[in-house]
Motif scaffolding. Structure first.
Motif, PDB file in Angstrom:
ATOM      1  N   ASP A 171       4.191  -0.315   9.585  1.00 50.99           N
ATOM      2  CA  ASP A 171       2.790  -0.068   9.957  1.00 50.99           C
ATOM      3  C   ASP A 171       1.990   0.652   8.873  1.00 50.99           C
ATOM      4  OD1 ASP A 171       3.102  -1.361  12.365  1.00 50.99           O
ATOM      5  OD2 ASP A 171       3.446   0.474  13.514  1.00 50.99           O
ATOM      6  N   ASP A 172       2.571   1.684   8.262  1.00 50.84           N
ATOM      7  CA  ASP A 172       1.825   2.430   7.242  1.00 50.84           C
ATOM      8  C   ASP A 172       1.540   1.566   6.005  1.00 50.84           C
ATOM      9  OD1 ASP A 172       4.625   2.559   6.788  1.00 50.84           O
ATOM     10  OD2 ASP A 172       4.389   4.300   5.472  1.00 50.84           O
ATOM     11  N   ILE A 173       2.481   0.727   5.629  1.00 45.60           N
ATOM     12  CA  ILE A 173       2.284  -0.168   4.488  1.00 45.60           C
ATOM     13  C   ILE A 173       1.267  -1.258   4.850  1.00 45.60           C
ATOM     14  CG2 ILE A 173       3.409  -1.794   2.906  1.00 45.60           C
ATOM     15  CD1 ILE A 173       4.223   1.136   2.485  1.00 45.60           C
ATOM     16  N   ARG A 174       1.326  -1.746   6.071  1.00 46.80           N
ATOM     17  CA  ARG A 174       0.359  -2.758   6.528  1.00 46.80           C
ATOM     18  C   ARG A 174      -1.066  -2.210   6.459  1.00 46.80           C
ATOM     19  NH1 ARG A 174       0.281  -7.576   9.212  1.00 46.80           N
ATOM     20  NH2 ARG A 174      -1.562  -7.938  10.517  1.00 46.80           N
ATOM     21  N   LYS A 175      -1.260  -0.968   6.891  1.00 39.25           N
ATOM     22  CA  LYS A 175      -2.595  -0.351   6.830  1.00 39.25           C
ATOM     23  C   LYS A 175      -3.091  -0.263   5.390  1.00 39.25           C
ATOM     24  CE  LYS A 175      -2.118   2.341  11.046  1.00 39.25           C
ATOM     25  NZ  LYS A 175      -1.907   3.673  11.629  1.00 39.25           N
ATOM     26  N   GLN A 176      -2.200   0.125   4.479  1.00 42.04           N
ATOM     27  CA  GLN A 176      -2.566   0.207   3.061  1.00 42.04           C
ATOM     28  C   GLN A 176      -2.899  -1.176   2.512  1.00 42.04           C
ATOM     29  OE1 GLN A 176       0.693   2.172   1.112  1.00 42.04           O
ATOM     30  NE2 GLN A 176      -0.007   4.209   1.697  1.00 42.04           N
TER      31      GLN A 176
END
Length: 89
Positions: free
Chosen positions: A7-12
């Motif tokens: 999720d955190d990489i997807r947001k970035q």
């Protein structure tokens, strides 16, 4: 195997796509459009990149395994000199 992002990489990644669209393409994309583009890339292009990485890693490991003895070999019985003379400290 589907390529997925935490999720955190997807947001970035979505923020990066949005910035790219604005700055490089001069397009105002919505969050939904950014997500659709990311999903397309992950489904259509990412598997090729993933497979290339696996192929490269396999070749690297096979190279290392082929010369395992040369890479990891440790000489045996080296305490005593081969010439038969007395070992000096």
């Amino acid at each position: 195997m589907a390529v997925t992002l935490p999720d955190d990489i997807r947001k970035q990644a979505l923020a990066s796509i949005n910035r790219f669209c604005r700055q490089e393409l001069e397009l105002d994309s919505s969050g939904i459009q950014d997500a659709q583009l990311l999903d397309f890339v992950l489904k259509e292009i990412a598997p090729s990149v993933y497979n290339a990485g696996v192929t490269d890693a396999r070749a690297f490991m096979l190279d290392r395994f082929a010369d395992l003895e040369g890479t990891c070999y440790e000489p045996e019985f080296v305490y005593w000199p081969k010439s038969g003379s007395v070992r000096r400290k």
